[in-house]
Design a protein around this motif. Structure first.
Motif, mmCIF file in Angstrom:
data_model
loop_
_atom_site.group_PDB
_atom_site.id
_atom_site.type_symbol
_atom_site.label_atom_id
_atom_site.label_comp_id
_atom_site.label_asym_id
_atom_site.label_seq_id
_atom_site.Cartn_x
_atom_site.Cartn_y
_atom_site.Cartn_z
ATOM 1 N N MET A 1 26.273 -45.608 -55.047
ATOM 2 C CA MET A 1 26.227 -44.221 -54.595
ATOM 3 C C MET A 1 27.185 -44.030 -53.429
ATOM 4 N N SER A 2 27.965 -42.969 -53.462
ATOM 5 C CA SER A 2 28.933 -42.683 -52.414
ATOM 6 C C SER A 2 28.489 -41.447 -51.636
ATOM 7 N N PHE A 3 28.522 -41.528 -50.294
ATOM 8 C CA PHE A 3 28.094 -40.422 -49.453
ATOM 9 C C PHE A 3 29.294 -39.836 -48.711
ATOM 10 N N TYR A 4 29.272 -38.509 -48.537
ATOM 11 C CA TYR A 4 30.337 -37.799 -47.838
ATOM 12 C C TYR A 4 29.975 -37.719 -46.356
ATOM 13 N N PRO A 5 30.751 -38.312 -45.459
ATOM 14 C CA PRO A 5 30.417 -38.280 -44.033
ATOM 15 C C PRO A 5 30.579 -36.876 -43.456
ATOM 16 N N ILE A 6 29.591 -36.462 -42.680
ATOM 17 C CA ILE A 6 29.611 -35.101 -42.145
ATOM 18 C C ILE A 6 28.802 -35.063 -40.857
ATOM 19 N N CYS A 7 29.146 -34.161 -39.949
ATOM 20 C CA CYS A 7 28.362 -33.948 -38.730
ATOM 21 C C CYS A 7 27.691 -32.587 -38.834
ATOM 22 N N LEU A 8 26.377 -32.533 -38.635
ATOM 23 C CA LEU A 8 25.605 -31.303 -38.784
ATOM 24 C C LEU A 8 25.274 -30.696 -37.426
ATOM 25 N N ASP A 9 25.337 -29.379 -37.359
ATOM 26 C CA ASP A 9 24.855 -28.647 -36.193
ATOM 27 C C ASP A 9 23.377 -28.334 -36.431
ATOM 28 N N LEU A 99 17.984 -30.678 -47.368
ATOM 29 C CA LEU A 99 18.527 -31.962 -46.957
ATOM 30 C C LEU A 99 17.360 -32.926 -46.768
ATOM 31 N N LEU A 100 17.434 -34.090 -47.416
ATOM 32 C CA LEU A 100 16.315 -35.031 -47.388
ATOM 33 C C LEU A 100 16.790 -36.458 -47.172
ATOM 34 N N ASN A 101 16.101 -37.131 -46.237
ATOM 35 C CA ASN A 101 16.270 -38.569 -46.058
ATOM 36 C C ASN A 101 14.909 -39.220 -46.169
ATOM 37 N N VAL A 102 14.780 -40.179 -47.076
ATOM 38 C CA VAL A 102 13.566 -40.973 -47.188
ATOM 39 C C VAL A 102 13.912 -42.345 -46.618
ATOM 40 N N ALA A 103 13.291 -42.689 -45.489
ATOM 41 C CA ALA A 103 13.668 -43.900 -44.767
ATOM 42 C C ALA A 103 13.588 -45.129 -45.658
ATOM 43 N N ASP A 104 14.704 -45.855 -45.723
ATOM 44 C CA ASP A 104 14.817 -47.121 -46.461
ATOM 45 C C ASP A 104 14.707 -46.967 -47.970
ATOM 46 N N VAL A 105 14.859 -45.739 -48.467
ATOM 47 C CA VAL A 105 14.842 -45.509 -49.926
ATOM 48 C C VAL A 105 16.058 -44.646 -50.266
ATOM 49 N N PRO A 106 17.272 -45.227 -50.258
ATOM 50 C CA PRO A 106 18.484 -44.421 -50.428
ATOM 51 C C PRO A 106 18.545 -43.669 -51.751
ATOM 52 N N GLN A 107 17.892 -44.164 -52.791
ATOM 53 C CA GLN A 107 17.950 -43.479 -54.078
ATOM 54 C C GLN A 107 17.205 -42.139 -54.055
ATOM 55 N N ARG A 108 16.378 -41.924 -53.028
ATOM 56 C CA ARG A 108 15.679 -40.652 -52.905
ATOM 57 C C ARG A 108 16.249 -39.797 -51.765
ATOM 58 N N CYS A 109 17.418 -40.142 -51.311
ATOM 59 C CA CYS A 109 18.072 -39.407 -50.228
ATOM 60 C C CYS A 109 19.250 -38.602 -50.772
ATOM 61 N N ASN A 110 19.458 -37.404 -50.233
ATOM 62 C CA ASN A 110 20.747 -36.748 -50.449
ATOM 63 C C ASN A 110 21.599 -36.793 -49.185
ATOM 64 N N PHE A 111 21.061 -37.422 -48.125
ATOM 65 C CA PHE A 111 21.885 -37.828 -46.990
ATOM 66 C C PHE A 111 21.238 -39.070 -46.382
#
Length: 224
Positions: A1-9, A99-111
């Protein structure tokens, strides 16, 4: 999986953290450092999270997560080991396009959250796309040694100089040339050694008549 680096306000944005343990605490502190409005959903909190709640810095929803809790959220972090809760949070966040991050479960993250070094407005982040958080953490510690507090000051100084150059009426190409000339290899070293005369002489050589005493006083206020 490839993630696009971005900075959020995140200033003023509603962010929800599901979980109240040590991992949740780290996530909450990171969100607060960006001026987010944070709600924590958990029947229990760490001492630090409880302090933040008592000081009205965060909102505490004192119970387990329920479907519907994520409405009106901008960003969600699931910091819980409960697999069923992770699944429910994932499904609701996906349905609401959050926007969702599930700690230590990258397959369930969109960031994902990279390992990050901060010195004021300087931010350096390292990511392995979730493949090796340990390696990212090791590199972060190495970078923390390399980029000390002097870089915080350097960024503030350069940030104060930038409007001066942009207001001088030069072409974009000339502006870019000046910005590059300002970046002397020894600037961070001068700041670390409090060698302000070398720093100011460098500015005067590069900027010439654009440097006035009033402007220098503003710059000096950053480091004196």
């Amino acid at each position: 999986m490839s993630f696009y680096p971005i900075c959020l306000d995140l200033e003023g944005k509603t962010c929800v953290v599901v979980g109240g343990g040590r991992v949740a605490e780290r996530k909450v502190l990171g969100l607060l450092s960006c001026a987010a409005q944070v709600s924590v959903i958990s029947p229990e909190l760490t001492e630090e999270l409880l302090r933040l709640q008592n000081e009205s810095i965060i909102t505490w929803i004192n119970r387990e997560y329920r479907p519907g809790d994520l409405e009106q959220s901008f960003l969600v972090i699931a910091a819980t080991d409960d697999v069923d809760t992770q699944k429910q949070v994932f499904e609701e966040a996906a349905a609401l396009d959050l926007l969702l991050n599930v700690a230590d479960v990258p397959q369930r993250c969109n960031f994902i959250l990279p390992a990050t070094v901060r010195q004021g407005d300087l931010t350096i982040s390292i990511s392995t796309a979730g493949k090796s958080p340990a390696l990212a953490g090791k590199l972060r510690m190495e970078l923390e040694k390399r980029f000390g507090v002097e870089y915080r000051v350097l960024v503030d100084i350069l940030g104060a100089i930038r409007p001066l150059i942009l207001a001088s009426g030069l072409s974009q190409a000339d502006n870019e040339k000046l910005f590059k000339q300002l970046l002397h290899d020894d600037m961070a070293g001068w700041i670390k050694a409090s060698d302000w005369s070398c720093l100011e002489n460098h500015f005067e050589r590069v900027l010439g008549d654009r440097v006035g005493e009033n402007w220098l006083q503003q710059i000096r206020a950053i480091y004196l």
